[in-house]
Design a protein around this motif. Structure first.
Motif, PDB file in Angstrom:
ATOM      1  N   LEU A   1     223.973  34.160 126.933  1.00  0.00           N
ATOM      2  CA  LEU A   1     224.192  35.380 127.464  1.00  0.00           C
ATOM      3  C   LEU A   1     225.827  35.247 127.436  1.00  0.00           C
ATOM      4  CD1 LEU A   1     223.879  37.715 129.384  1.00  0.00           C
ATOM      5  CD2 LEU A   1     223.780  36.553 131.271  1.00  0.00           C
ATOM      6  N   ARG A   2     226.287  33.987 127.610  1.00  0.00           N
ATOM      7  CA  ARG A   2     227.913  34.165 127.504  1.00  0.00           C
ATOM      8  C   ARG A   2     228.489  34.155 126.321  1.00  0.00           C
ATOM      9  NH1 ARG A   2     232.232  29.225 127.031  1.00  0.00           N
ATOM     10  NH2 ARG A   2     233.882  30.465 126.999  1.00  0.00           N
ATOM     11  N   LEU A   3     227.748  33.955 125.137  1.00  0.00           N
ATOM     12  CA  LEU A   3     228.130  34.241 123.603  1.00  0.00           C
ATOM     13  C   LEU A   3     228.154  35.750 123.602  1.00  0.00           C
ATOM     14  CD1 LEU A   3     228.517  33.869 120.599  1.00  0.00           C
ATOM     15  CD2 LEU A   3     225.849  33.138 120.686  1.00  0.00           C
ATOM     16  N   PHE A   4     226.926  36.301 123.929  1.00  0.00           N
ATOM     17  CA  PHE A   4     226.803  37.871 123.579  1.00  0.00           C
ATOM     18  C   PHE A   4     227.914  38.766 124.299  1.00  0.00           C
ATOM     19  CE2 PHE A   4     222.174  36.713 122.786  1.00  0.00           C
ATOM     20  CZ  PHE A   4     222.299  36.465 121.602  1.00  0.00           C
ATOM     21  N   ASP A   5     228.074  38.269 125.574  1.00  0.00           N
ATOM     22  CA  ASP A   5     228.862  39.049 126.628  1.00  0.00           C
ATOM     23  C   ASP A   5     230.579  38.597 125.847  1.00  0.00           C
ATOM     24  OD1 ASP A   5     227.445  39.959 128.586  1.00  0.00           O
ATOM     25  OD2 ASP A   5     227.900  38.548 129.793  1.00  0.00           O
TER      26      ASP A   5
END
Length: 254
Positions: free
Chosen positions: A81-85
């Motif tokens: 999730l942090r990567l896509f955000d």
């Protein structure tokens, strides 16, 4: 060998996923490293995400799913999730340079990027229900905005593979180029971006995130549901079938 290689090329930052032996599937530390590189790229004019060794990205690494723990899976889900955000929150245009397979979370990484260029040999698709998971960080929500709801459900539910030309027709990628021409063409797009106002590109990107932001709560909800399913018979069967290179045999619904 670094899992993630970061290179400054003129005004662009190139981030290369570098685990070719597992088709650049990422574990939690690798996803965090890509997010760190994206967050550090504010002085660039554009950012490129590419893969090493003939693959783009096979999504989250499945090697630990045969005996999953809640702690480790939470780390992987949160890192994803942090990567896509980080892709969406990066103030610069982020381009996916797709050579080879973009599967599972790798396909969702293409969804998250602002632009995408693929080689003719590239392939695309989701893997979730086939391997005991669900693509809740892009493919069950934002992908519908990009390619239409019925096509997005087909991709997310049926786990089919799509050629680069099919992905172009769907609207998942912007261009398809010959194998061997990917970096040159992406470099040309980076040069095109360099001539534009970074301030107003940032405003344009921030404004364009309206659908991503509207779907953002569903990402967290979906990941929470995945956490509740850790260790379920479907998850274990999907992961073990993948690792053993055999068709899965999921239990009937109850």
């Amino acid at each position: 060998m670094a899992d993630v290689e970061v290179e400054r090329r003129g005004s662009a930052v190139w981030i290369r996923l570098n685990r070719p032996e597992r088709r650049n599937a990422y574990d939690a530390p690798m996803a965090q490293a890509v997010a760190d590189a994206l967050e550090a790229a504010t002085t660039a004019r554009s950012v490129v995400i590419a893969g090493a060794g003939g693959s783009f990205c096979a999504g989250g690494a499945l090697t630990g799913l045969a005996r999953p723990t809640v702690e480790e899976m939470r780390k992987l889900y949160r890192a994803s999730l942090r990567l896509f955000d980080a892709v969406r929150q990066c103030p610069r245009p982020v381009i996916a340079a797709v050579g080879g397979a973009a599967a599972g979370g790798g396909n969702e990484l293409v969804v998250a990027c602002d632009l995408a260029v693929a080689t003719r040999s590239a392939t695309f698709g989701q893997t979730g229900p086939r391997v005991g998971s669900a693509p809740v960080t892009g493919a069950t929500n934002v992908l519908s905005i990009q390619i239409g709801e019925k096509r997005a459900k087909e991709m997310a539910m049926l786990c089919r593979r799509y050629t680069a030309e099919q992905a172009l027709g769907l609207g998942l990628v912007n261009e398809v180029v010959d194998d061997g021409a990917l970096e040159r063409r992406v470099g040309e797009i980076c040069a095109e971006i360099e001539a534009l106002s970074p301030r107003y590109l940032e405003i344009t990107k921030t404004s364009s995130n309206v659908w991503w932001n509207a779907a953002r709560d569903s990402f967290s909800t979906g990941l929470g549901m995945l956490v509740q399913a850790i260790g379920s018979p479907d998850m274990l069967e999907g992961a073990n079938a993948f690792l053993e290179k055999r068709p899965p045999n999921f239990p009937d619904p109850t």
